[in-house]
Design a protein around this motif. Sequence first.
Motif, PDB file in Angstrom:
ATOM      1  N   PHE A 128       0.828  -1.206   0.000  1.00  0.00           N
ATOM      2  CA  PHE A 128       0.000   0.000   0.000  1.00  0.00           C
ATOM      3  C   PHE A 128       0.863   1.255   0.000  1.00  0.00           C
ATOM      4  O   PHE A 128       0.626   2.206  -0.747  1.00  0.00           O
ATOM      5  CB  PHE A 128      -0.918   0.007   1.223  1.00  0.00           C
ATOM      6  N   LYS A 129       1.894   1.259   0.841  1.00  0.00           N
ATOM      7  CA  LYS A 129       2.763   2.421   0.944  1.00  0.00           C
ATOM      8  C   LYS A 129       3.470   2.706  -0.386  1.00  0.00           C
ATOM      9  O   LYS A 129       3.620   3.863  -0.798  1.00  0.00           O
ATOM     10  CB  LYS A 129       3.791   2.192   2.048  1.00  0.00           C
ATOM     11  N   GLY A 130       3.913   1.642  -1.070  1.00  0.00           N
ATOM     12  CA  GLY A 130       4.567   1.831  -2.359  1.00  0.00           C
ATOM     13  C   GLY A 130       3.661   2.491  -3.375  1.00  0.00           C
ATOM     14  O   GLY A 130       4.065   3.439  -4.068  1.00  0.00           O
ATOM     15  N   HIS A 131       2.418   2.001  -3.492  1.00  0.00           N
ATOM     16  CA  HIS A 131       1.461   2.607  -4.425  1.00  0.00           C
ATOM     17  C   HIS A 131       1.116   4.030  -4.012  1.00  0.00           C
ATOM     18  O   HIS A 131       0.985   4.926  -4.861  1.00  0.00           O
ATOM     19  CB  HIS A 131       0.180   1.761  -4.481  1.00  0.00           C
ATOM     20  N   PHE A 132       0.973   4.250  -2.705  1.00  0.00           N
ATOM     21  CA  PHE A 132       0.623   5.580  -2.202  1.00  0.00           C
ATOM     22  C   PHE A 132       1.723   6.589  -2.539  1.00  0.00           C
ATOM     23  O   PHE A 132       1.447   7.684  -3.048  1.00  0.00           O
ATOM     24  CB  PHE A 132       0.417   5.510  -0.685  1.00  0.00           C
ATOM     25  N   CYS A 133       2.977   6.221  -2.264  1.00  0.00           N
ATOM     26  CA  CYS A 133       4.096   7.134  -2.530  1.00  0.00           C
ATOM     27  C   CYS A 133       4.273   7.393  -4.024  1.00  0.00           C
ATOM     28  O   CYS A 133       4.613   8.509  -4.430  1.00  0.00           O
ATOM     29  CB  CYS A 133       5.386   6.571  -1.928  1.00  0.00           C
ATOM     30  N   GLN A 134       4.029   6.371  -4.825  1.00  0.00           N
ATOM     31  CA  GLN A 134       4.145   6.545  -6.277  1.00  0.00           C
ATOM     32  C   GLN A 134       3.100   7.524  -6.782  1.00  0.00           C
ATOM     33  O   GLN A 134       3.394   8.407  -7.598  1.00  0.00           O
ATOM     34  CB  GLN A 134       3.979   5.181  -6.962  1.00  0.00           C
ATOM     35  N   ALA A 135       1.858   7.382  -6.300  1.00  0.00           N
ATOM     36  CA  ALA A 135       0.797   8.317  -6.688  1.00  0.00           C
ATOM     37  C   ALA A 135       1.091   9.714  -6.156  1.00  0.00           C
ATOM     38  O   ALA A 135       0.836  10.719  -6.826  1.00  0.00           O
ATOM     39  CB  ALA A 135      -0.549   7.817  -6.162  1.00  0.00           C
ATOM     40  N   GLN A 136       1.645   9.788  -4.962  1.00  0.00           N
ATOM     41  CA  GLN A 136       1.971  11.090  -4.360  1.00  0.00           C
ATOM     42  C   GLN A 136       2.999  11.836  -5.197  1.00  0.00           C
ATOM     43  O   GLN A 136       2.889  13.046  -5.400  1.00  0.00           O
ATOM     44  CB  GLN A 136       2.511  10.862  -2.947  1.00  0.00           C
ATOM     45  N   GLU A 137       4.013  11.122  -5.692  1.00  0.00           N
ATOM     46  CA  GLU A 137       5.042  11.760  -6.517  1.00  0.00           C
ATOM     47  C   GLU A 137       4.460  12.331  -7.800  1.00  0.00           C
ATOM     48  O   GLU A 137       4.911  13.367  -8.292  1.00  0.00           O
ATOM     49  CB  GLU A 137       6.138  10.749  -6.841  1.00  0.00           C
ATOM     50  N   GLN A 138       3.437  11.665  -8.351  1.00  0.00           N
ATOM     51  CA  GLN A 138       2.835  12.129  -9.595  1.00  0.00           C
ATOM     52  C   GLN A 138       1.887  13.300  -9.391  1.00  0.00           C
ATOM     53  O   GLN A 138       1.727  14.138 -10.293  1.00  0.00           O
ATOM     54  CB  GLN A 138       2.067  10.993 -10.270  1.00  0.00           C
ATOM     55  N   CYS A 139       1.245  13.357  -8.234  1.00  0.00           N
ATOM     56  CA  CYS A 139       0.145  14.309  -8.049  1.00  0.00           C
ATOM     57  C   CYS A 139       0.446  15.471  -7.112  1.00  0.00           C
ATOM     58  O   CYS A 139      -0.295  16.462  -7.123  1.00  0.00           O
ATOM     59  CB  CYS A 139      -1.090  13.578  -7.511  1.00  0.00           C
TER      60      CYS A 139
END
Length: 200
Positions: A128-139
């Motif tokens: 979950f943290k990996g997907h969350f951080c990846q989305a955070q970097e994009q948005c």
Amino acid sequence: MGDFNHPDICWRDNAAERKQSRRFLECVDDNFLLQVIEEPTRRGAMLDLVLTNKEGLVGDVKLKGSLGCGDHEMVEFRILRAARRVCSKLPTLDFRRADLGLFRDLLGRIPWDKALEGRGAQDSWLIFKGHFCQAQEQCMPTKRKSSKNTKRPAWMNKELLGKGKHKKEAYRGWKQGQVAWEEYRETVQAARDQVRKPKP
């Protein structure tokens, strides 16, 4: 400073496994404290902590080996008394320019049932943290804090600062016997709730 005995806290990610450790992290956040130790102080665990309420107040932190038969590392640091401005090099999230719609959309596309199927709590959290951080970097773009607000969180505004001031005044009044315990407790709970709402 001292031995706080929370070996499960990851200070880099601001996360912990045990409930007691998570409550300690919340207390540190609620009081806007910074933890400056970066290396393990006892058998690979970071138990001894140095907390400060002002960035740049504590510097030159070094571990100096154990003293006598003790198994804790000695921690040496300096309290910087000079009134110098410290420019923060840490980037902070710029929520005003964040694309929260895209953020929700990216996380909503992930088939969580399949991604977490058969996983334990720790593995599920890391996924979950990996997907969350990846989305955070994009948005969510980042920015540098202004020098005058280096110790103030990005989400802190004047209204919340006023709540904190009111909480301190209530505490002072309670200690002096001018404010009842029930009134002080209600003030503290209201201030805590107001502070936690905008926190990321």
